[in-house]
Design a protein around this motif. Structure first.
Motif, short mmCIF file in Angstrom:
data_model
loop_
_atom_site.label_atom_id
_atom_site.label_comp_id
_atom_site.label_asym_id
_atom_site.label_seq_id
_atom_site.Cartn_x
_atom_site.Cartn_y
_atom_site.Cartn_z
N ARG A 22 0.80 -1.23 -0.01
CA ARG A 22 0.12 0.08 -0.06
C ARG A 22 0.91 1.34 -0.11
N MET A 25 2.15 1.95 -3.32
CA MET A 25 0.81 2.35 -4.29
C MET A 25 0.99 3.85 -4.22
N GLN A 29 1.74 6.67 -6.88
CA GLN A 29 0.65 7.94 -7.29
C GLN A 29 1.25 9.17 -6.97
N LEU A 81 3.77 -1.76 -10.31
CA LEU A 81 2.27 -1.06 -9.93
C LEU A 81 1.22 -1.79 -10.43
N VAL A 82 1.08 -2.26 -11.81
CA VAL A 82 0.26 -3.01 -12.17
C VAL A 82 -0.16 -4.18 -11.49
N ARG A 85 -1.83 -3.38 -7.77
CA ARG A 85 -3.31 -2.85 -7.80
C ARG A 85 -4.09 -4.39 -7.68
N ARG A 86 -3.87 -5.22 -8.60
CA ARG A 86 -4.37 -6.50 -8.68
C ARG A 86 -4.32 -7.21 -7.27
N PHE A 89 -6.44 -5.30 -4.80
CA PHE A 89 -7.96 -5.70 -5.24
C PHE A 89 -8.34 -7.29 -4.62
#
Length: 313
Positions: A22, A25, A29, A81-82, A85-86, A89
């Motif tokens: 986190r 991430m 950003q 990063l891709v 995110r997965r 989720f």
């Protein structure tokens, strides 16, 4: 390659900390350590250490450092990063699924049902339950009452809709839903169809399609009781387990039968149904919910839905 007792993958690389994922991430950003630390409500030095530890665990640089705490993503960082995110989720999905299952508002509910419940009972309960608990996945399995009781006790089913009386021994609870009486099922063309209502003794000379003693023991016992209390033993021409099969044999002209009154909701084209005004109340039958002692968390909701639709007495 040897796996652990839990059957997980033999992967032996670093275990990634979701907290660090986190933080990665947020830094990806904002592209600035100070702004990322502010958003994360933490000091900048611990964030720097955490990102360095993540890079060490992965064995790659995720960011190129610039002045004033600014950073840019490396090619490896863009790929990370891709996947991050997965990962986040699916992590949130895992938590939500587990919590919903434990609360009885999600997960899977395996329901056993006897065929005669498909003539209005099962449909009403399922519609009500899906309206109340739309996130619970339903798996429906048709079987006999005895089979359902056995599978519920063994944990192969979570709940059952069964015929009573239930001639089975199991550590389960029965919640009565409705009580019925037998009606006579008579093949079209039989002289009995000329009568709007029958007496039990009018069936005494007819061949019977009867229930088997094994998987349909409850129906068999009650139908036999009804005949004996009327003063005769039925002349059994054919036997079957499922009520619908019994009706198919009646339609073929092989005999008459005593069937649950709910079967009139979906009439067979070659069968006439007649009420029996003097059938013994002791031969009443019913439908009930069968629940194990240690129930799936979704079972109370299913029981509540069933009782909304049907309530004995």
């Amino acid at each position: 390659m040897k796996q652990t007792d839990l059957g997980e993958s033999p992967y032996s690389g670093p275990i990634l900390d979701m907290k660090r994922i986190r933080q990665f991430m947020v830094l990806a950003q904002t592209l600035n350590f100070r702004r990322a630390a502010e958003r994360l409500h933490m000091a900048q030095p611990p964030l720097t250490v955490s990102i360095q530890k993540l890079e060490s665990d992965l064995g790659v640089r995720l960011f190129e450092r610039g002045g004033a705490g600014g950073v840019t993503l490396t090619v490896a960082g863009q790929a990370a990063l891709v996947e991050a995110r997965r990962l986040l989720f699916h992590n949130s999905q895992l938590i939500a699924t587990v919590q919903a299952t434990a609360a009885g508002t999600g997960g899977c509910l395996r329901i056993g049902f006897v065929g005669s419940t498909t003539h209005g009972v099962l449909q009403r309960i399922v519609r009500q339950f899906r309206a109340d608990f739309p996130a619970v996945q339903l798996v429906l399995k048709e079987a006999t009452s005895v089979q359902i009781a056995d599978r519920v006790e063994r944990g192969e089913l979570d709940v059952g809709l069964v015929r009573t009386p239930l001639m089975a021994s199991a550590q389960v609870r029965l919640k009565p839903l409705l009580t019925e009486r037998f009606v006579a099922a008579v093949p079209l063309g039989n002289a009995l169809t000329a009568h709007a209502e029958l007496r039990m003794d009018m069936l005494a000379g007819e061949p019977f399609v009867f229930y088997t003693r094994g998987d349909a023991a409850g129906l068999q016992a009650m139908a036999m009781l009804a005949c004996q209390q009327a003063g005769f033993l039925p002349r059994i021409a054919q036997e079957a387990t499922q009520v619908q099969t019994v009706l198919s044999l009646v339609e073929s002209g092989l005999g008459v039968a005593l069937v649950p009154s709910i079967m009139q909701n979906s009439p067979n084209p070659g069968v006439a149904y007649r009420a029996i005004h003097d059938i013994a109340p002791a031969a009443d039958i019913g439908l009930a919910l069968l629940v194990p002692e240690m129930a799936n968390p979704a079972v109370p909701g299913f029981q509540e839905a069933a009782l909304k639709c049907f309530a004995v007495g």
